[in-house]
Design an enzyme around this catalytic site. Sequence first.
Site, mmCIF file in Angstrom:
data_model
loop_
_atom_site.group_PDB
_atom_site.id
_atom_site.type_symbol
_atom_site.label_atom_id
_atom_site.label_comp_id
_atom_site.label_asym_id
_atom_site.label_seq_id
_atom_site.Cartn_x
_atom_site.Cartn_y
_atom_site.Cartn_z
ATOM 1 C CB CYS A 143 16.432 -1.755 14.102
ATOM 2 S SG CYS A 143 14.960 -2.739 14.389
ATOM 3 C CG HIS A 198 16.596 -3.954 9.594
ATOM 4 N ND1 HIS A 198 17.729 -3.872 10.485
ATOM 5 C CD2 HIS A 198 15.513 -4.267 10.443
ATOM 6 C CE1 HIS A 198 17.268 -4.295 11.885
ATOM 7 N NE2 HIS A 198 15.972 -4.487 11.750
ATOM 8 C CD GLU A 252 20.700 -3.498 8.508
ATOM 9 O OE1 GLU A 252 20.185 -2.262 8.230
ATOM 10 O OE2 GLU A 252 20.290 -3.957 9.559
#
Lengths: 289, 211
Positions: free
Chosen positions: B84, B188, B190
């Site tokens: 990001c 993202h 994660e």
Amino acid sequence: MLKKRIIATIPVIGNTAVQSIGFKKYLPLGKPDIAIEFLNQWGVDEIVVLQIDARKHEHQISAKQIQQLASKCFVPLTYGGGVKTIDDVHLIIHNGADKVSLNQPVLHQPEFITEIAYQYGNQCIVASIDIIKIDNSWKVFDYVTQKVHPIDFIPLIQQTINAGAGELLINAVHKDGKYTGYDIELMQKISELATIPVLAAGGAKHPEHMLELLKNTKVSAAVAGNYFHFYEHSVTIAKKHLSNTLNEIRTETSFNYHLNQLDNDGRLLKKSDEILEHLLYTKIEKEII
Amino acid sequence: MNKLKIGIVDYGVGNTLSVANALQFLQYKVIISNKQIQLNTCDVLILPGVGAFQTAMENLVKVGLEEVLLNEVFERKKPILGICVGMQLMATHSLENGKHKGLNWIPGTVIPIESKPAFPVPHVGWNTIDIKQAHEAFKRLNNDSHFYFDHSYYYQPINPEHIIATVEYGSSITAAIQKNHIMGVQFHPEKSQVNGLKLFKDFIQQLKQYA
């Protein structure tokens, strides 16, 4: 293609996740981190945890609490409740949450939104606005005073977007815990005028309610709280139902219910005898990450 | 237990812990640090990010990480993955809240997503990516794979060959970039469930080829 999101909210009082009925009555559910773990496995798109007693009990946001919520959350996590200072935001983001949800600052302190946006970007801010329908008109509701707020919802939304909010979480208070479906008219109106994504909450009991919302409005997400705690695999089952008619649903869980039908209460029915008759034992490979 | 050690670069505005959670789930050794002495013991670096570009860049410079990263990434050729804003920092400059200088590792500019009636900005949610170039990190993913995006600005590299994946949101937006051992993703991983975990693992495992 960007998908419509199915978001679960988990209201929390003390350390207990609860069901909320009309912003007044609460039924205990269990530990919030366990609920998060399950919702994750069932393929939810996002999770919002709201510490709803934060203002009343001067709840201190703790690093440990956020870490515990985030530890098994591999979808975006928003935390709200008692966020007052930029240090609170830092603590929340630094310990594993991705966004903060603000309610009271939206009503009383819009400059705080701007302050957060400057440091963390506006994508980090979910502005939560409670709206109640009284005498056939919509009013902004202040849950702390349990009274109607003097500013109208349209100028308030405009002001909130200008201040730097990234998303609007619109909660129809008169629908909360009623299980009669979303306030479609209200969500239509807001999603037409807002230039940022709108997340609609309040009233979902059946996947059909989510379908009605997503088909008839421009909202980015259907939000539900209580519904997801009614039965096992609720998210997967809801998404199965939605994806029968909508393309814009993410269905990536390793299990699905594509051969099942739902009853009027949204519960899973037994597969038809024809299907069962032809069902063979198929080997499903374990997904290796 | 995996022997590889992953260093998450901590510069104050990143969501370091959610990245650490994902990597620990994959059983890697993980440290979160802003110190050269610790980061130089790692095999792979991750530059996470939420936040505004300017604050992120200022923080990075303030804690002296610009030098540390230059040394680790260019002298010691350590693979790095920017996430990001962590990816956007690799640009020449960004136009978020005025014009600000970036690290200039992969020449390009970070520009705003154009808001259109059916495409509110920020671009938030799960979107499918278009893989433009085969890459180790995407080897178990395809054009139907969903990733979680949450951003108002995107990276436009000068050389289109540095784009390895795009995402459709009103127009085609850069989703992943790569130049040698430097990679960045706008989404993202994660927070992208199984797809994100697969991407992390394959990005880290490709390390062998640089060893």
